[in-house]
Scaffold this motif. Sequence first.
Motif, PDB file in Angstrom:
ATOM      1  N   ILE A 145       0.841  -1.199   0.000  1.00 46.21           N
ATOM      2  CA  ILE A 145       0.000   0.000   0.000  1.00 46.21           C
ATOM      3  C   ILE A 145       0.875   1.248   0.000  1.00 46.21           C
ATOM      4  O   ILE A 145       0.583   2.232  -0.690  1.00 46.21           O
ATOM      5  CB  ILE A 145      -0.953  -0.011   1.210  1.00 46.21           C
ATOM      6  N   ALA A 146       1.995   1.194   0.746  1.00 42.15           N
ATOM      7  CA  ALA A 146       2.893   2.343   0.808  1.00 42.15           C
ATOM      8  C   ALA A 146       3.481   2.658  -0.570  1.00 42.15           C
ATOM      9  O   ALA A 146       3.544   3.818  -0.981  1.00 42.15           O
ATOM     10  CB  ALA A 146       4.008   2.078   1.810  1.00 42.15           C
ATOM     11  N   LYS A 147       3.912   1.629  -1.279  1.00 43.49           N
ATOM     12  CA  LYS A 147       4.502   1.848  -2.601  1.00 43.49           C
ATOM     13  C   LYS A 147       3.443   2.235  -3.622  1.00 43.49           C
ATOM     14  O   LYS A 147       3.676   3.096  -4.482  1.00 43.49           O
ATOM     15  CB  LYS A 147       5.240   0.588  -3.050  1.00 43.49           C
ATOM     16  N   ALA A 148       2.262   1.605  -3.544  1.00 37.98           N
ATOM     17  CA  ALA A 148       1.194   1.904  -4.501  1.00 37.98           C
ATOM     18  C   ALA A 148       0.624   3.300  -4.291  1.00 37.98           C
ATOM     19  O   ALA A 148       0.188   3.951  -5.242  1.00 37.98           O
ATOM     20  CB  ALA A 148       0.087   0.866  -4.376  1.00 37.98           C
ATOM     21  N   GLY A 149       0.596   3.747  -3.039  1.00 36.97           N
ATOM     22  CA  GLY A 149       0.122   5.098  -2.745  1.00 36.97           C
ATOM     23  C   GLY A 149      -1.279   5.180  -2.193  1.00 36.97           C
ATOM     24  O   GLY A 149      -1.662   6.197  -1.617  1.00 36.97           O
ATOM     25  N   SER A 150      -2.063   4.128  -2.346  1.00 38.57           N
ATOM     26  CA  SER A 150      -3.421   4.116  -1.819  1.00 38.57           C
ATOM     27  C   SER A 150      -3.946   2.687  -1.825  1.00 38.57           C
ATOM     28  O   SER A 150      -3.392   1.806  -2.488  1.00 38.57           O
ATOM     29  CB  SER A 150      -4.350   4.999  -2.658  1.00 38.57           C
ATOM     30  N   ARG A 151      -5.042   2.469  -1.112  1.00 44.29           N
ATOM     31  CA  ARG A 151      -5.661   1.147  -1.111  1.00 44.29           C
ATOM     32  C   ARG A 151      -6.192   0.783  -2.489  1.00 44.29           C
ATOM     33  O   ARG A 151      -6.095  -0.367  -2.924  1.00 44.29           O
ATOM     34  CB  ARG A 151      -6.797   1.104  -0.075  1.00 44.29           C
TER      35      ARG A 151
ATOM     36  N   GLY B 124      -7.178 -12.776  -0.262  1.00 44.56           N
ATOM     37  CA  GLY B 124      -8.227 -13.777  -0.127  1.00 44.56           C
ATOM     38  C   GLY B 124      -9.328 -13.612  -1.160  1.00 44.56           C
ATOM     39  O   GLY B 124      -9.855 -14.598  -1.685  1.00 44.56           O
ATOM     40  N   GLU B 125      -9.683 -12.371  -1.456  1.00 45.05           N
ATOM     41  CA  GLU B 125     -10.708 -12.120  -2.469  1.00 45.05           C
ATOM     42  C   GLU B 125     -10.227 -12.566  -3.849  1.00 45.05           C
ATOM     43  O   GLU B 125     -11.013 -13.078  -4.652  1.00 45.05           O
ATOM     44  CB  GLU B 125     -11.071 -10.630  -2.480  1.00 45.05           C
ATOM     45  N   LEU B 126      -8.924 -12.383  -4.114  1.00 41.77           N
ATOM     46  CA  LEU B 126      -8.380 -12.826  -5.391  1.00 41.77           C
ATOM     47  C   LEU B 126      -8.411 -14.348  -5.483  1.00 41.77           C
ATOM     48  O   LEU B 126      -8.806 -14.908  -6.514  1.00 41.77           O
ATOM     49  CB  LEU B 126      -6.947 -12.317  -5.570  1.00 41.77           C
ATOM     50  N   GLU B 127      -8.010 -15.029  -4.428  1.00 40.85           N
ATOM     51  CA  GLU B 127      -8.077 -16.495  -4.427  1.00 40.85           C
ATOM     52  C   GLU B 127      -9.508 -16.960  -4.696  1.00 40.85           C
ATOM     53  O   GLU B 127      -9.742 -17.885  -5.478  1.00 40.85           O
ATOM     54  CB  GLU B 127      -7.590 -17.049  -3.093  1.00 40.85           C
ATOM     55  N   GLN B 128     -10.453 -16.316  -4.051  1.00 38.60           N
ATOM     56  CA  GLN B 128     -11.860 -16.680  -4.216  1.00 38.60           C
ATOM     57  C   GLN B 128     -12.312 -16.458  -5.660  1.00 38.60           C
ATOM     58  O   GLN B 128     -13.007 -17.301  -6.255  1.00 38.60           O
ATOM     59  CB  GLN B 128     -12.719 -15.869  -3.252  1.00 38.60           C
TER      60      GLN B 128
ATOM     61  N   TYR C 231      -9.124  -9.524   8.602  1.00 40.76           N
ATOM     62  CA  TYR C 231      -9.190  -8.211   9.251  1.00 40.76           C
ATOM     63  C   TYR C 231      -8.311  -7.191   8.512  1.00 40.76           C
ATOM     64  O   TYR C 231      -8.731  -6.054   8.273  1.00 40.76           O
ATOM     65  CB  TYR C 231      -8.751  -8.342  10.703  1.00 40.76           C
ATOM     66  N   PHE C 232      -7.113  -7.602   8.157  1.00 45.21           N
ATOM     67  CA  PHE C 232      -6.189  -6.682   7.495  1.00 45.21           C
ATOM     68  C   PHE C 232      -6.501  -6.603   5.995  1.00 45.21           C
ATOM     69  O   PHE C 232      -6.768  -7.621   5.339  1.00 45.21           O
ATOM     70  CB  PHE C 232      -4.736  -7.120   7.702  1.00 45.21           C
ATOM     71  N   PHE C 233      -6.449  -5.394   5.462  1.00 44.79           N
ATOM     72  CA  PHE C 233      -6.804  -5.144   4.067  1.00 44.79           C
ATOM     73  C   PHE C 233      -5.939  -5.961   3.106  1.00 44.79           C
ATOM     74  O   PHE C 233      -6.446  -6.539   2.137  1.00 44.79           O
ATOM     75  CB  PHE C 233      -6.659  -3.648   3.768  1.00 44.79           C
TER      76      PHE C 233
ATOM     77  N   TYR D 291      -5.121  -7.332  -7.207  1.00 43.95           N
ATOM     78  CA  TYR D 291      -6.379  -8.032  -7.465  1.00 43.95           C
ATOM     79  C   TYR D 291      -6.823  -7.895  -8.922  1.00 43.95           C
ATOM     80  O   TYR D 291      -7.014  -8.903  -9.611  1.00 43.95           O
ATOM     81  CB  TYR D 291      -7.479  -7.500  -6.540  1.00 43.95           C
ATOM     82  N   GLU D 292      -6.959  -6.665  -9.383  1.00 47.24           N
ATOM     83  CA  GLU D 292      -7.541  -6.445 -10.705  1.00 47.24           C
ATOM     84  C   GLU D 292      -6.655  -6.968 -11.834  1.00 47.24           C
ATOM     85  O   GLU D 292      -7.141  -7.646 -12.754  1.00 47.24           O
ATOM     86  CB  GLU D 292      -7.840  -4.957 -10.910  1.00 47.24           C
ATOM     87  N   TYR D 293      -5.354  -6.661 -11.796  1.00 44.63           N
ATOM     88  CA  TYR D 293      -4.464  -7.131 -12.855  1.00 44.63           C
ATOM     89  C   TYR D 293      -4.367  -8.657 -12.901  1.00 44.63           C
ATOM     90  O   TYR D 293      -4.513  -9.258 -13.973  1.00 44.63           O
ATOM     91  CB  TYR D 293      -3.070  -6.521 -12.703  1.00 44.63           C
TER      92      TYR D 293
END
Length: 229
Positions: free
Chosen positions: A87-93, A140-144, A132-134, A101-103
């Motif tokens: 998140i720090a390198k990307a700049g935002s959530r 987990g959402e990507l695996e799903q 709990y952690f983003f 996730y998207e790529y």
Amino acid sequence: MSLTLPQASGIRLLLLGATGLVGNHVLRQALASPAVSDIIAPTRRPLAQRNFNLKKLSNPQIDFVNVDPCAREWEVDAVICALGTTIAKAGSRDAFRQVDYEYPLKFARLARARGASVFALTSATGARPDAYFFYHRVKGELEQALSQENFGSLIFVQPGVISGAREESRPGEMALKLALKVFSPLLPRRWHLNPAPEIAARLLQSVVNPQPGITLIPASEMAGKRRTF
């Protein structure tokens, strides 16, 4: 669903994230593996050509947002995804979610539509859609989501803390690595460092010798090892 990888002539592999720590090790191991005939490694910037077998490697420079769905790059037997950021390198959530996730999901669907039957993902320990952690929730959402794409073989490699030399500085991660190394004799194997070459080897092994269904490879199976493949 049956798996139809051309083992005799070698597989055609799509590698995502070849410029990263784990992805670069996958690239080197795949180039050295007789089981892989072709490697397609799309990146934003050209890979540094350090004694790479250019007859085996294709490195198209692409716009990850606007990709050509009809490009031959997606005509592969298997995919290894080592895309990832912080998140720090990307700049935002939102920016983090786009990379982690998207790529991966976009490329998974492109490759699956062109015939790929195997997909191996560098995920993370604790990945769950309800985490709990983003960071772990996105993994987990990507695996799903990938579980719904009908791959004959789907592999989730779930490392903990990855050891290896990164190009960018991550002071917090370095401190954690040092602590884990010092106290490793007292810690469960799932908390030991996972060497990047070992993670890469497990990813490559899983697509060269795929098992039907979904396979989970936890951090404890990669702790303290360093193998070649």
